[in-house]
Design a protein around this motif. Structure first.
Motif, PDB file in Angstrom:
ATOM      1  N   ASN A 111     -10.762   6.350   3.638  1.00 25.51           N
ATOM      2  CA  ASN A 111     -10.926   6.070   2.209  1.00 25.51           C
ATOM      3  C   ASN A 111     -11.566   7.212   1.421  1.00 25.51           C
ATOM      4  O   ASN A 111     -11.564   7.196   0.192  1.00 25.51           O
ATOM      5  N   VAL A 119      -8.190   9.872   1.404  1.00 26.46           N
ATOM      6  CA  VAL A 119      -7.093   9.476   0.502  1.00 26.46           C
ATOM      7  C   VAL A 119      -7.445   9.702  -0.967  1.00 26.46           C
ATOM      8  O   VAL A 119      -6.566   9.686  -1.828  1.00 26.46           O
ATOM      9  N   ARG A 139      -2.376   2.064  -1.703  1.00 25.87           N
ATOM     10  CA  ARG A 139      -3.235   1.856  -2.859  1.00 25.87           C
ATOM     11  C   ARG A 139      -3.686   3.189  -3.458  1.00 25.87           C
ATOM     12  O   ARG A 139      -3.736   3.381  -4.663  1.00 25.87           O
ATOM     13  N   ARG A 188      -5.632  -7.477  -6.314  1.00 21.43           N
ATOM     14  CA  ARG A 188      -5.934  -6.052  -6.472  1.00 21.43           C
ATOM     15  C   ARG A 188      -5.504  -5.459  -7.825  1.00 21.43           C
ATOM     16  O   ARG A 188      -4.740  -4.476  -7.869  1.00 21.43           O
ATOM     17  N   MET A 190     -16.963  -4.824 -12.586  1.00 27.83           N
ATOM     18  CA  MET A 190     -17.429  -4.986 -11.203  1.00 27.83           C
ATOM     19  C   MET A 190     -17.454  -3.582 -10.588  1.00 27.83           C
ATOM     20  O   MET A 190     -16.723  -2.704 -11.043  1.00 27.83           O
ATOM     21  N   GLY A 195     -12.186   2.080  -6.559  1.00 22.97           N
ATOM     22  CA  GLY A 195     -11.069   2.802  -7.159  1.00 22.97           C
ATOM     23  C   GLY A 195     -11.345   3.173  -8.606  1.00 22.97           C
ATOM     24  O   GLY A 195     -11.082   4.309  -9.028  1.00 22.97           O
ATOM     25  N   GLU A 208     -20.275   3.462  -2.768  1.00 20.92           N
ATOM     26  CA  GLU A 208     -19.785   3.762  -1.411  1.00 20.92           C
ATOM     27  C   GLU A 208     -19.940   5.249  -1.071  1.00 20.92           C
ATOM     28  O   GLU A 208     -19.783   6.110  -1.955  1.00 20.92           O
ATOM     29  N   ASP A 234     -14.168  -4.361   4.672  1.00 18.47           N
ATOM     30  CA  ASP A 234     -13.216  -3.791   5.638  1.00 18.47           C
ATOM     31  C   ASP A 234     -13.631  -4.042   7.092  1.00 18.47           C
ATOM     32  O   ASP A 234     -12.830  -3.836   8.007  1.00 18.47           O
ATOM     33  N   ILE A 268     -14.925 -10.191  -1.820  1.00 16.14           N
ATOM     34  CA  ILE A 268     -14.194  -9.114  -2.518  1.00 16.14           C
ATOM     35  C   ILE A 268     -12.711  -9.467  -2.707  1.00 16.14           C
ATOM     36  O   ILE A 268     -12.160  -9.278  -3.782  1.00 16.14           O
ATOM     37  N   ARG A 271      -8.129 -12.428   2.535  1.00 15.06           N
ATOM     38  CA  ARG A 271      -8.397 -11.547   3.666  1.00 15.06           C
ATOM     39  C   ARG A 271      -8.746 -12.331   4.942  1.00 15.06           C
ATOM     40  O   ARG A 271      -9.529 -11.878   5.770  1.00 15.06           O
TER      41      ARG A 271
END
Ligand code: EPU
Length: 417
Positions: free
Chosen positions: A23, A26, A92, A121, A160, A164, A188, A304, A326, A330
């Motif tokens: 992450n 990317v 994504r 998403r 929030m 991304g 993060e 994750d 989140i 999932r």
């Protein structure tokens, strides 16, 4: 279709070296377009998500020199053209091209990004950031045409702390005029990695890793070199593998602080581990205590790792509770874990995992990347030979998973059918 086959219940012994973070990488690859010079990104993981980004870079006309672990990207003469949906829908992170191209050229045409199907998403917060900095967004049939006469810094309050939207707003703000302040930003470690990369090019970003990030725009960005940080989700997945089947299994090249929420929960369960400066050694532990876990943005428990952790919860004596805050979808791994002998009930956003359960091999499906990781873990601990179908999801995020697990004693293979 690819499938992973695992003959379970074998101890895992030796060392697993953790790769660069998916992450982070990317985002770093598309962010490289903001430079007016050549950039090198080291410790790039060899995963299919990077292959897809590479395809976009090449489509735009960038010169890419990729070897086993590094990528040198020269995007000085790229052609800012519409990125076809067939490529952007693969992942994504393709939407980091939206912000990088908008930041550099003040115009971009792209489709809604792809990614694992784990919930709705939406990208409204990213678009909010673009608009706040002066862009106009036209959306037609899933396609976005985004333009700005001028990009001007502004205050952006995210509804929030979206990873991304935080990265996308930074990527536009670094080349906007004046000062942008992002409040309620995501914290993060991957965001810090991206900010460090841009600062090395000459950007002025302060506060990455906190909820308030300040960016002063600059006109040009230059040459730079960056290393991708270790993948905390890959690390967490293998640490869980160690708690299930390890015999002093050493997970190397990690930043333990980045997996602190997982390590704290594992201590609470009573997992036998030793935490070093850049490694964790972990062994299979019996009589684990049940725990309650709630997923949150960093430094909270990472969504994750929620699905991989569920496999370990099946081995705790009692009922564990796990709440996913989140994503709304999932828990697709639960059906398959139950097929392998787990006792898990879904109540809306919470699952109750009753253990300990004896896991038994079956044929199961990787519905998404981390669901696939969860099933790989279950298969490693299960009695018999498990087949995991749709395994390409797993290869999107775990570098050389078959080689790494084989090297520590797992009986695992991948086949194309
Ligand atoms: N959200 C919105 N509007 C937005 C953005 C987010 O409503 O504009 C909500 C949605 O519910 C969304 C959630 O917030 O599903 C989380 O979104 P966020 O933007 O934080 O996540 P992301 O940037 O889409 C990245 C990782 C995910 C990881 C999340 C959370 C990448 C490419 N993906 O996604 O990684 O789960 O942050 O940490 O960096 C994975 O690796 O398996 C994975 C899914």
């Amino acid at each position: 279709m690819k499938q992973i086959i695992i003959e379970g219940n074998n101890y895992l012994e030796g060392t697993i070296n953790i790769s660069g973070a998916k992450n982070s990488a990317v985002a770093l690859v598309p962010a490289s377009l903001l430079s007016d010079d050549i950039v090198t990104i080291d410790n790039i993981p060899d995963i299919s998500d990077i292959d897809a980004l590479n395809e976009i870079l090449k489509y735009l006309g960038a010169k890419v020199d990729r070897n086993a672990t590094s990528m040198t990207i020269d995007s000085r003469n790229i052609n800012n053209k519409e990125i076809p949906e067939s490529i952007s829908s693969k992942l994504r992170a393709s939407y980091y091209f939206m912000s990088a191209l908008l930041g550099k050229y003040k115009h971009v045409e792209m489709y809604f990004p792809g990614g694992c199907s784990i919930g709705a998403r939406p990208i409204d917060q990213t678009l909010k950031g673009f608009r706040a900095l002066g862009a106009t967004v036209v959306e037609e049939n899933n396609k976005f045409i985004i333009d700005a006469d001028e990009l001007v810094g502004n205050n952006v309050y995210l509804d929030m702390p979206s990873v991304g939207a935080t990265i996308n707003t930074i990527l536009v703000a670094v080349r906007a005029k004046g000062k942008t302040v992002i409040e309620n930003a995501a914290k993060e470690p991957e965001i810090v990695n991206v900010a460090t990369f841009l600062n090395q090019m000459g950007a002025k970003i302060r506060g990455a890793g906190t909820s308030k990030i300040t960016i002063i725009g600059v006109e040009k960005l230059g040459k730079c070199y960056i290393e991708v940080i270790p993948d905390r989700i890959e690390a967490g997945t293998y640490i869980i593998a160690g708690a299930l089947m390890g015999k002093n299994l050493r997970i190397n090249n990690i930043i333990p602080g980045h997996v602190e929420m997982l390590l704290s929960k594992m201590k609470e369960m009573g997992v036998n581990m030793e935490i070093g400066e850049d490694y964790v050694t972990v062994s299979k532990t019996d009589n684990l205590k049940p725990v309650s876990v709630k997923t949150l943005g960093y430094p909270g428990f990472a969504t994750d790792l929620q699905q991989p952790l569920t496999t370990l919860l099946t081995q705790c004596s009692g009922v564990s509770k796990l709440e996913e805050t989140i994503y709304e979808n999932r828990f697709q791994n639960v059906e398959y874990l139950n097929l392998m002998g787990a006792d898990i009930k879904i109540n809306g956003r919470v699952i109750d995992v009753k253990g300990p359960s004896k896991l038994i091999a079956n044929t199961v499906k990787a519905t998404d990347l981390r669901a696939g990781a969860c099933l790989v873990l279950a298969a490693l601990a299960a009695e018999g030979k498990t087949t995991i179908t749709d395994a390409s999801h797993v290869l999107r995020g775990y570098e050389k998973i078959v080689e790494k697990l084989t090297a520590v004693g797992a009986k695992i293979e991948i086949e194309d059918i």
